[in-house]
Scaffold this motif. Structure first.
Motif, PDB file in Angstrom:
ATOM      1  N   ALA A 120      -7.521   9.846 -19.149  1.00 32.63           N
ATOM      2  CA  ALA A 120      -7.955  10.675 -20.388  1.00 32.63           C
ATOM      3  C   ALA A 120      -6.565  11.779 -20.522  1.00 32.63           C
ATOM      4  O   ALA A 120      -6.237  12.263 -19.715  1.00 32.63           O
ATOM      5  CB  ALA A 120      -9.115  11.657 -20.322  1.00 32.63           C
ATOM      6  N   ILE A 121      -6.046  11.757 -21.644  1.00 34.99           N
ATOM      7  CA  ILE A 121      -4.919  12.449 -21.972  1.00 34.99           C
ATOM      8  C   ILE A 121      -5.513  14.134 -21.973  1.00 34.99           C
ATOM      9  O   ILE A 121      -4.733  14.846 -21.277  1.00 34.99           O
ATOM     10  CB  ILE A 121      -4.357  12.372 -23.460  1.00 34.99           C
ATOM     11  CG1 ILE A 121      -3.618  10.930 -23.413  1.00 34.99           C
ATOM     12  CG2 ILE A 121      -3.265  13.559 -23.893  1.00 34.99           C
ATOM     13  CD1 ILE A 121      -3.289  10.521 -24.700  1.00 34.99           C
ATOM     14  N   PRO A 125     -13.713  19.630 -22.629  1.00 34.26           N
ATOM     15  CA  PRO A 125     -15.140  19.112 -23.054  1.00 34.26           C
ATOM     16  C   PRO A 125     -15.256  18.881 -24.438  1.00 34.26           C
ATOM     17  O   PRO A 125     -16.327  18.264 -24.740  1.00 34.26           O
ATOM     18  CB  PRO A 125     -15.988  20.549 -22.723  1.00 34.26           C
ATOM     19  CG  PRO A 125     -14.822  21.594 -22.838  1.00 34.26           C
ATOM     20  CD  PRO A 125     -13.517  20.911 -22.474  1.00 34.26           C
ATOM     21  N   ASP A 126     -14.114  19.086 -25.250  1.00 33.67           N
ATOM     22  CA  ASP A 126     -14.449  18.596 -26.665  1.00 33.67           C
ATOM     23  C   ASP A 126     -14.310  17.241 -27.011  1.00 33.67           C
ATOM     24  O   ASP A 126     -13.404  16.467 -26.076  1.00 33.67           O
ATOM     25  CB  ASP A 126     -13.121  19.554 -27.219  1.00 33.67           C
ATOM     26  CG  ASP A 126     -13.171  20.763 -27.167  1.00 33.67           C
ATOM     27  OD1 ASP A 126     -14.487  21.304 -26.978  1.00 33.67           O
ATOM     28  OD2 ASP A 126     -12.272  21.900 -27.674  1.00 33.67           O
ATOM     29  N   VAL A 127     -14.524  16.832 -28.076  1.00 33.19           N
ATOM     30  CA  VAL A 127     -14.442  15.434 -28.567  1.00 33.19           C
ATOM     31  C   VAL A 127     -13.065  15.346 -29.228  1.00 33.19           C
ATOM     32  O   VAL A 127     -12.563  16.084 -30.093  1.00 33.19           O
ATOM     33  CB  VAL A 127     -15.574  15.014 -29.592  1.00 33.19           C
ATOM     34  CG1 VAL A 127     -15.202  13.400 -30.264  1.00 33.19           C
ATOM     35  CG2 VAL A 127     -16.926  15.075 -29.026  1.00 33.19           C
ATOM     36  N   THR A 150     -14.171  18.260 -32.285  1.00 33.89           N
ATOM     37  CA  THR A 150     -15.140  19.501 -32.172  1.00 33.89           C
ATOM     38  C   THR A 150     -14.835  20.769 -32.903  1.00 33.89           C
ATOM     39  O   THR A 150     -15.920  21.273 -33.526  1.00 33.89           O
ATOM     40  CB  THR A 150     -15.080  19.915 -30.730  1.00 33.89           C
ATOM     41  OG1 THR A 150     -15.502  18.754 -29.867  1.00 33.89           O
ATOM     42  CG2 THR A 150     -16.317  21.024 -30.616  1.00 33.89           C
ATOM     43  N   HIS A 151     -13.426  21.052 -32.907  1.00 36.51           N
ATOM     44  CA  HIS A 151     -13.107  22.155 -33.639  1.00 36.51           C
ATOM     45  C   HIS A 151     -12.140  21.879 -34.895  1.00 36.51           C
ATOM     46  O   HIS A 151     -11.442  22.678 -35.370  1.00 36.51           O
ATOM     47  CB  HIS A 151     -12.591  23.302 -32.964  1.00 36.51           C
ATOM     48  CG  HIS A 151     -13.312  23.502 -31.785  1.00 36.51           C
ATOM     49  ND1 HIS A 151     -14.377  24.274 -31.781  1.00 36.51           N
ATOM     50  CD2 HIS A 151     -13.371  23.137 -30.243  1.00 36.51           C
ATOM     51  CE1 HIS A 151     -15.025  24.540 -30.654  1.00 36.51           C
ATOM     52  NE2 HIS A 151     -14.369  23.672 -29.722  1.00 36.51           N
ATOM     53  N   GLN A 446      -9.711   6.411 -28.205  1.00 27.78           N
ATOM     54  CA  GLN A 446     -10.723   6.972 -27.969  1.00 27.78           C
ATOM     55  C   GLN A 446     -11.791   6.495 -27.258  1.00 27.78           C
ATOM     56  O   GLN A 446     -12.275   5.198 -27.610  1.00 27.78           O
ATOM     57  CB  GLN A 446     -11.492   7.818 -29.301  1.00 27.78           C
ATOM     58  CG  GLN A 446     -12.379   8.809 -29.007  1.00 27.78           C
ATOM     59  CD  GLN A 446     -13.118   9.215 -30.245  1.00 27.78           C
ATOM     60  OE1 GLN A 446     -13.719   8.359 -31.141  1.00 27.78           O
ATOM     61  NE2 GLN A 446     -13.139  10.660 -30.248  1.00 27.78           N
ATOM     62  N   ARG A 447     -12.120   6.800 -25.913  1.00 31.27           N
ATOM     63  CA  ARG A 447     -13.100   6.351 -25.119  1.00 31.27           C
ATOM     64  C   ARG A 447     -13.897   7.446 -24.631  1.00 31.27           C
ATOM     65  O   ARG A 447     -13.513   8.356 -24.075  1.00 31.27           O
ATOM     66  CB  ARG A 447     -12.314   5.505 -23.825  1.00 31.27           C
ATOM     67  CG  ARG A 447     -13.383   5.031 -22.852  1.00 31.27           C
ATOM     68  CD  ARG A 447     -12.757   4.343 -22.023  1.00 31.27           C
ATOM     69  NE  ARG A 447     -12.195   2.915 -22.315  1.00 31.27           N
ATOM     70  CZ  ARG A 447     -11.337   2.102 -21.375  1.00 31.27           C
ATOM     71  NH1 ARG A 447     -10.929   2.594 -20.407  1.00 31.27           N
ATOM     72  NH2 ARG A 447     -10.973   1.029 -22.272  1.00 31.27           N
ATOM     73  N   ASP A 448     -15.400   7.314 -24.664  1.00 27.66           N
ATOM     74  CA  ASP A 448     -16.121   8.165 -24.091  1.00 27.66           C
ATOM     75  C   ASP A 448     -15.872   9.527 -24.900  1.00 27.66           C
ATOM     76  O   ASP A 448     -16.095  10.730 -24.537  1.00 27.66           O
ATOM     77  CB  ASP A 448     -16.163   8.539 -22.773  1.00 27.66           C
ATOM     78  CG  ASP A 448     -16.619   6.967 -21.871  1.00 27.66           C
ATOM     79  OD1 ASP A 448     -17.681   6.324 -22.711  1.00 27.66           O
ATOM     80  OD2 ASP A 448     -16.113   6.637 -21.070  1.00 27.66           O
ATOM     81  N   GLY A 449     -15.522   9.487 -26.028  1.00 26.79           N
ATOM     82  CA  GLY A 449     -15.398  11.031 -26.737  1.00 26.79           C
ATOM     83  C   GLY A 449     -13.937  11.816 -26.248  1.00 26.79           C
ATOM     84  O   GLY A 449     -13.774  13.023 -26.651  1.00 26.79           O
ATOM     85  N   LYS A 450     -13.026  11.024 -25.485  1.00 22.60           N
ATOM     86  CA  LYS A 450     -11.969  11.522 -25.187  1.00 22.60           C
ATOM     87  C   LYS A 450     -10.674  10.939 -25.465  1.00 22.60           C
ATOM     88  O   LYS A 450     -10.584   9.508 -25.545  1.00 22.60           O
ATOM     89  CB  LYS A 450     -11.768  11.760 -23.470  1.00 22.60           C
ATOM     90  CG  LYS A 450     -13.137  12.277 -23.080  1.00 22.60           C
ATOM     91  CD  LYS A 450     -13.220  13.849 -23.472  1.00 22.60           C
ATOM     92  CE  LYS A 450     -14.407  14.479 -22.672  1.00 22.60           C
ATOM     93  NZ  LYS A 450     -14.732  15.684 -23.403  1.00 22.60           N
TER      94      LYS A 450
END
Length: 454
Positions: A120-121, A125-127, A150-151, A446-450
């Motif tokens: 993960a780069i 906690p954010d998508v 997320t934001h 994007q994998r698992d929201g990351k």
């Protein structure tokens, strides 16, 4: 027999002809093994399947062994999980129904895995990473821009070959002019590693908001943000002009009229924007400059019918040259572009209909552009998102089909071979780039929201 090649590993989606490897022994029984559903090099940790055949004989018993890696024998077949990079040997001994015996030793060049382990780069906690854009500079440093879903903000990451460092480019802020961000596009000055980012920003319901064109660059460790044009915009791309000291140029489409505008950064916080002289066009590709400063991109003209004409546009100064491409549906996908050798302009459709044969355009750009020629090719039977790079004498593509991601390149015969990269987020788009210092392709996705790098 040395089986090492210089291509990426093939994980065939469709059955392929077997690769036949003959024994060079002196036994009275000629042995050969067949590599089942395999193509390309032998890559460490890959499970390869082989079958032994004895010429003119019926095999009664078989014994398999290997000097490294692990094997799972099953009579005449074996699954061999390859060891680390280097030379490895697979040995098979047989007895035939007629009482003859033979042994064959087969030697292979095992390559290191062409891609690094995924990580993960931005592990926060954010998508993140529904959209990402990856590039390398000439020193091999990685650069990426990605969205924070997320934001609704835009972030940048830099990779030194070991770890990623991330920082925010723009997004909602207090008394700093920050706004919501929908998407961004990255280009990097290869010599200095300076990132240049075009992005859309605004407020309101994202699907109907009036978004504006913006730009950011990183100077002395700080991000400089600039407004480019207030015209409501949609699709966009950014390129650096090598004939003008890597001057940033943004090409973008306007929402209301379906026209295209071209913005050039003439000084810090100063942009010159002109409408594309061919009206009623929709921007459909990344833009690329050639070494002379001619700007290349693809557009199509909407019509009231179910098809539209697509064209390559070449801007040499203020003069516009055109070369007609294929007829397409009104809802056309975006095209990733890359330069091949000898003025070959490659363009890959971001998504295709099942079985579409014209997924990639190989355009040999002529002078004038009307003297260009083109070839079209299939890439895979289906995919929903993609990206394109070129290096080492061949194209490299990242293909997402649902939640499956693969990396594709061509073998010595020009056929595509595919390396499976695992599960990714559906509806996301990957980005692929080739690190110039070692020739290895890398992807962000994007994998698992990351947002993830591999």
């Amino acid at each position: 027999m040395l089986g090492g090649l210089t291509l990426l590993a093939g994980c065939g989606r469709e059955p392929r002809p077997v690769e036949v490897i003959q024994s060079r022994g002196t036994e009275s029984v000629a042995l050969l093994i067949e590599r089942e559903d395999g193509a390309g090099p032998y890559v460490e940790s890959t499970a390869e399947r082989f079958r032994v055949v004895a010429s003119g004989e019926v095999i009664k018993s078989v014994r398999w062994s290997a000097d490294a890696g692990t094997i799972e024998p099953s009579q005449e077949r074996v699954t061999w999980t390859l060891p680390s990079a280097g030379t490895a040997s697979l040995t098979v001994s047989i007895e035939t129904e007629s009482g003859k015996t033979a042994e064959g030793a087969f030697h292979f060049n095992v390559m290191a895995a062409p891609l690094a382990t995924s990580n993960a780069i931005d592990p926060g906690p954010d998508v993140t990473g529904e959209l990402c854009d990856l590039a390398f500079d000439s020193m091999g440093n990685g650069h990426v821009v990605y969205t924070n879903g997320t934001h609704n903000s835009l972030w940048y990451g830099r990779w030194d070959g070991t770890a990623w460092q991330t920082e925010q480019i723009d997004g909602p802020g207090f008394n700093n002019g920050g706004e919501f961000i929908l998407k961004g596009a990255l280009v990097v000055d290869p010599a200095t590693g300076t990132p240049h980012v075009a992005y859309s920003k605004g407020a309101g319901i994202i699907t109907s908001a009036s978004l504006r064109m913006a730009y950011a660059t990183r100077i002395n460790g700080a991000w400089i943000r600039e407004d480019v044009d207030s015209t409501p915009m949609g699709r966009m791309t950014i390129a650096l002009n090598p004939a003008q000291a890597q001057q940033p140029v943004i090409v973008f489409g306007t929402n209301a009229s379906g026209n295209v505008r071209i913005s050039t950064r003439t000084a810090a916080n100063t942009w010159s924007t002109v409408p594309f002289s061919v009206t009623n066009q929709v921007l459909t590709s990344d833009a690329l400059f050639d070494s002379t400063g001619a700007l290349h991109f693809i557009t199509y003209q909407p019509t009231s019918t179910s098809s539209a004409a697509q064209s390559l546009r070449v801007l040499r100064g203020s003069a516009v040259e055109s070369f007609p491409l294929k007829t397409i549906g009104v809802l056309t996908p975006w095209l990733s572009t890359a330069w091949g050798p000898d003025q070959h302009f490659l363009a890959l459709a971001n998504s295709i209909n099942e079985g579409e044969w014209a997924a990639i355009e190989d355009i040999t750009v002529g002078t004038p552009a009307s003297a260009s020629t083109r070839k079209v090719s299939a890439v895979d039977y289906r995919y929903g998102a993609s990206d394109l790079a070129y290096g080492g004498g061949k194209p490299v593509v990242a293909l997402r089909n649902g939640t499956s991601l693969s990396l594709g390149t061509t073998n010595a015969q020009g056929f595509w071979t595919y390396t499976q990269l695992g599960t990714v987020q559906d509806s996301s788009r990957p980005s692929v780039a080739i690190r110039p210092t070692d020739g290895v392709p890398h992807v962000c996705y994007q994998r698992d929201g990351k947002v993830t790098f591999q």
